[in-house]
Design an enzyme around this catalytic site. Structure first.
Site, PDB file in Angstrom:
ATOM      1  N   CYS A  88      29.687  31.617  48.262  1.00  0.00           N
ATOM      2  CA  CYS A  88      31.119  31.417  47.980  1.00  0.00           C
ATOM      3  C   CYS A  88      31.432  31.452  46.494  1.00  0.00           C
ATOM      4  O   CYS A  88      32.607  31.406  46.113  1.00  0.00           O
ATOM      5  CB  CYS A  88      31.587  30.099  48.573  1.00  0.00           C
ATOM      6  N   HIS A 344      40.433  31.970  52.466  1.00  0.00           N
ATOM      7  CA  HIS A 344      39.080  32.038  51.917  1.00  0.00           C
ATOM      8  C   HIS A 344      38.381  33.342  52.306  1.00  0.00           C
ATOM      9  O   HIS A 344      37.491  33.359  53.152  1.00  0.00           O
ATOM     10  CB  HIS A 344      38.275  30.834  52.398  1.00  0.00           C
TER      11      HIS A 344
END
Length: 401
Positions: A88, A344
């Site tokens: 991430c 996201h």
């Protein structure tokens, strides 16, 4: 001795595609959407870009193992393009490559892109037997919600917080993010919710309910960086410069020793301390103006407030309930909706966070603009699980700050 890159690199322009279930766009079109906004903001031609980086974590099926898709989508002028991935933190990793290239003198102007198109791939957060581990985020340690639920349990145990208090604090995090996201036209989720909705939502992994978990999205975000001197020569007056970029990666200590109790992120504490030293920040609670942190789960945001040395250890949940991190609070966090509501797309999130901080610093955030002039803005990514992860910190601010 290395002294860091403070104020050696300025952001010339930024852009961000709308995040969401973008069935109407492929990866190329999403990257182009972010790129065109960034280029218009920068006021340059493609021929002036010396190098580029592309961050993408899980979209290997479509983006592939090289930077070629970025070069082709943007028709870049036969320059070096490097694809990077770091879970991430992939977007911030891309930004770091471009920034370091400029800071070192290897490039005058460099581009960083983060992109991911996950809705078409069947990516999910919970196990389904018909799909593989890459898309389900299931490994030998279980699911992401399961791992972060253990973080919540460890935090409660270590600091003697009741289940009800922690659950209400996590719910406040989610309600805040939804309220902020509702003000953002580029956000994936723009629906306001109530505390009662969050508290009564279906349980995913005790104590994490449905609204405590972020989903995944399609999207892209882009940054163009250069030196402050070049930015001035190109006519830029108000400059946002990079104050610090730091990265810390788990080396096995959390899993292989007895020093870690599971209630915090060791790498975030390390990266934050280094970033503050690089940026010249001695009191983050007072000196920071804005926060964008990795709220993959509501408990992650809460714990991160302590790991960033903004909240006192064991007291972050109280700051949350007191409204310290609300849009009208002392130190707004996720003023654009965060991962929870902006969305996201894993490789894009790091640059999206910097994009929001950049807009806020320049007074260009529209309805969600912070009323008090921001000075320092921090963004934080966490890739992996609590016990094994990578943490990145980017601090940007006005040049003279």
């Amino acid at each position: 001795m290395a002294k860091g890159i403070r104020d050696k690199v300025a952001i010339l322009g930024m852009g961000c595609a709308k995040f969401g279930e973008r069935w109407d766009k492929d990866e190329d079109q999403l990257m182009l959407e972010a790129y065109e906004e960034a280029m218009a903001d920068a006021g340059i031609e493609a021929s002036q870009i010396d190098a580029a980086w592309l961050g993408a974590a899980f979209d290997a099926m479509n983006i592939g193992p090289s930077g070629i898709p970025l070069a082709m989508a943007l028709r870049l002028p036969d320059i070096g393009v490097t694809k990077v991935e770091n879970y991430c933190a992939s977007g911030t990793e891309s930004f770091r490559g471009a920034v370091y290239a400029v800071a070192s003198g290897a490039a005058d102007i460099a581009l960083a892109m983060g992109a991911e198109k996950l809705k078409d791939t069947g990516y999910g957060g919970l196990p389904v037997r018909t799909r593989g581990t890459t898309h389900d985020m299931i490994g030998i340690t279980g699911s992401a919600p399961g791992n972060f639920a253990q973080l919540a349990a460890a935090y409660r145990t270590e600091h003697g917080v009741s289940r009800e208090d922690l659950k209400r604090a996590m719910a406040h995090v989610s309600v805040k993010s939804h309220d902020n996201g509702a003000r953002n036209p580029k956000a994936h989720l723009r629906n306001r919710i109530t505390m009662d909705q969050v508290m009564g939502a279906p349980m995913i992994a005790e104590p994490l309910g449905l609204f405590d978990c972020c989903g995944v999205s399609d999207g892209a975000a882009c940054a163009i960086v250069t030196t402050p001197e070049i930015a001035r020569a190109l006519g830029k007056k108000d400059l946002v410069t990079v104050k610090a970029l730091q990265l810390a990666t788990s080396n096995g200590w959390e899993l292989q020793g007895s020093g870690w109790n599971g209630s915090y992120f060791h790498t975030t504490r390390v990266a934050a301390a280094r970033a503050y030293e690089e940026a010249g920040i001695t009191n983050p609670r007072e000196q920071l103006s804005l926060l964008e942190v990795h709220d993959c789960f509501s408990i992650t945001e809460l714990v991160t407030m302590e790991d960033l040395h903004v909240s006192e250890t064991g007291k972050g949940w109280k700051d949350v309930l007191d409204g310290f991190f609300d849009a009208d609070g002392k130190l707004p966090c996720q003023i654009d909706g965060g991962l929870k509501c902006f969305g996201h797309p894993i490789g894009a999130s790091g640059i999206r966070m910097i994009y929001e901080n950049y807009l806020q610093l320049l007074g260009r955030a529209g309805e969600r603009q912070r009323s008090q002039q921001p000075v320092f803005a921090l963004s934080h990514n966490l890739g992996g699980m609590p016990n094994q992860n990578v943490s990145s910190i980017a601090i940007v601010g006005l040049q003279d700050a």
